[in-house]
Design an enzyme around this catalytic site. Structure first.
Site, PDB file in Angstrom:
ATOM      1  N   ASP A  41       0.828  -1.203   0.000  1.00  0.00           N
ATOM      2  CA  ASP A  41       0.000   0.000   0.000  1.00  0.00           C
ATOM      3  C   ASP A  41       0.865   1.257   0.000  1.00  0.00           C
ATOM      4  O   ASP A  41       0.361   2.376  -0.087  1.00  0.00           O
ATOM      5  CB  ASP A  41      -0.983   0.006   1.171  1.00  0.00           C
ATOM      6  N   SER A  42       2.187   1.066   0.041  1.00  0.00           N
ATOM      7  CA  SER A  42       3.112   2.171  -0.189  1.00  0.00           C
ATOM      8  C   SER A  42       2.909   2.797  -1.558  1.00  0.00           C
ATOM      9  O   SER A  42       3.387   3.904  -1.820  1.00  0.00           O
ATOM     10  CB  SER A  42       4.560   1.678  -0.060  1.00  0.00           C
ATOM     11  N   LYS A  58      -1.253  -9.354   3.018  1.00  0.00           N
ATOM     12  CA  LYS A  58      -0.496  -8.895   4.181  1.00  0.00           C
ATOM     13  C   LYS A  58      -1.353  -7.910   4.962  1.00  0.00           C
ATOM     14  O   LYS A  58      -2.033  -7.072   4.366  1.00  0.00           O
ATOM     15  CB  LYS A  58       0.821  -8.227   3.775  1.00  0.00           C
ATOM     16  N   GLU A  92       9.204  -4.230  10.855  1.00  0.00           N
ATOM     17  CA  GLU A  92       9.622  -2.940  10.296  1.00  0.00           C
ATOM     18  C   GLU A  92      10.017  -1.949  11.390  1.00  0.00           C
ATOM     19  O   GLU A  92       9.338  -1.798  12.396  1.00  0.00           O
ATOM     20  CB  GLU A  92       8.500  -2.318   9.456  1.00  0.00           C
TER      21      GLU A  92
END
Length: 286
Positions: A63-64, A132, A201
């Protein structure tokens, strides 16, 4: 048979050509725990998928894309429809890597049933192999619900960009003992719920190492540790497409400068009437 795309030299456009089914599988990814590190990069288009696919074990339709492709301020505004369009393109452009697609903010948090509806729709629309989702212990029942119903899930703990408004920014997580313990517990909960892989992350390195040594599924680091079972980066960051990148990004190329220089040369040739030249125009037939 799966379908990949190659460039037709006659038209310089992507045309579908069948390729043997060689995709890695979810069990194959699981078996890499503690072995050769897994390679994951983001992809949003057919051509990018073509170029990355031979070198990657997993391609993440992240979704970046909200920031990278659409110039949005965060990933929060990204929609299911955006993810579906780009996910389908990446599946069409690849035949080797496992394609994982992000579930956007608001598409899965309300309930396991809502998450299943969104995930099933995404997989049907794209042909991707897995989804994800972000979140820790609170999302474990959802991960379990999805995996028990045939939807493979990659978890995501630590710095979770969809929660940027709650976190107050994109700083590294786990600097206090309390936060570190929570991240480790979150990771264990998601792994125990059935996630076949886990993205870690933006955490201080000892947390990533502890999680990797504790959970049964492979860990994928981004701003975490080389001791994770694999690594992921946003491809455009890795290629040097943006002026600013996070501390944990290594630039493996300077593609932005290459594109800018090519555009400058093109503009000079056009304005100087050098392009098109004799090689690029059609002569009358004799």
């Amino acid at each position: 048979m799966s379908t990949t795309y190659t460039l037709d030299t006659a038209t310089s456009r992507a045309n579908p050509t069948p390729a043997p089914l060689k995709r890695l599988t979810i069990p194959a990814i699981r078996r890499q725990k503690g072995k050769t590190p897994l390679v994951m990069l983001t992809a949003y288009t057919v051509r990018t998928a073509q170029l990355l696919d031979p070198h990657c074990d997993m391609l993440l339709v992240g979704d970046s894309l909200g920031q990278v492709i659409y110039g949005l301020p965060s990933t929060v505004p990204v929609t299911l429809e955006m993810m579906a369009a780009h996910g389908a393109a990446v599946v069409r452009g690849s035949y080797h890597a496992v394609v994982v697609i992000d579930m956007p903010f608001g598409s899965y948090e309300a309930s396991p049933e809502k998450a299943f509806e969104s995930a099933a729709w995404l997989l049907k629309q794209t042909g991707a192999a897995a989804v994800k989702l972000e979140g820790g212990t609170a999302m474990a029942p959802t991960v379990k619900f999805l995996t028990e119903r045939g939807i493979p899930v990659v978890g995501h703990v630590g710095l979770t960009p969809q929660a940027v408004n709650v976190l107050g920014g994109y700083g590294a997580r786990g600097r206090t003992p309390e936060e570190a313990a929570k991240i480790v517990a979150d990771a264990q909960s998601i792994a125990d719920a059935g996630a076949f892989s886990l993205v870690i992350e933006g955490v201080v390195e000892p947390i990533a190492i502890e999680i990797t040594n504790t959970v049964a599924c492979p860990t994928i680091g981004i701003g975490a540790s080389a001791q994770c079972d694999g690594q992921v980066l946003v491809t455009e960051d890795m290629l040097g497409m943006f002026d600013r990148t996070a501390k944990f990004v290594k630039r493996f190329a300077d593609v932005a400068d290459t594109i800018s220089t090519a555009a400058q040369t093109y503009a000079e040739d056009v304005r100087g009437r050098v392009f098109p030249g004799p090689e690029q125009v059609y002569a009358p037939k004799d």
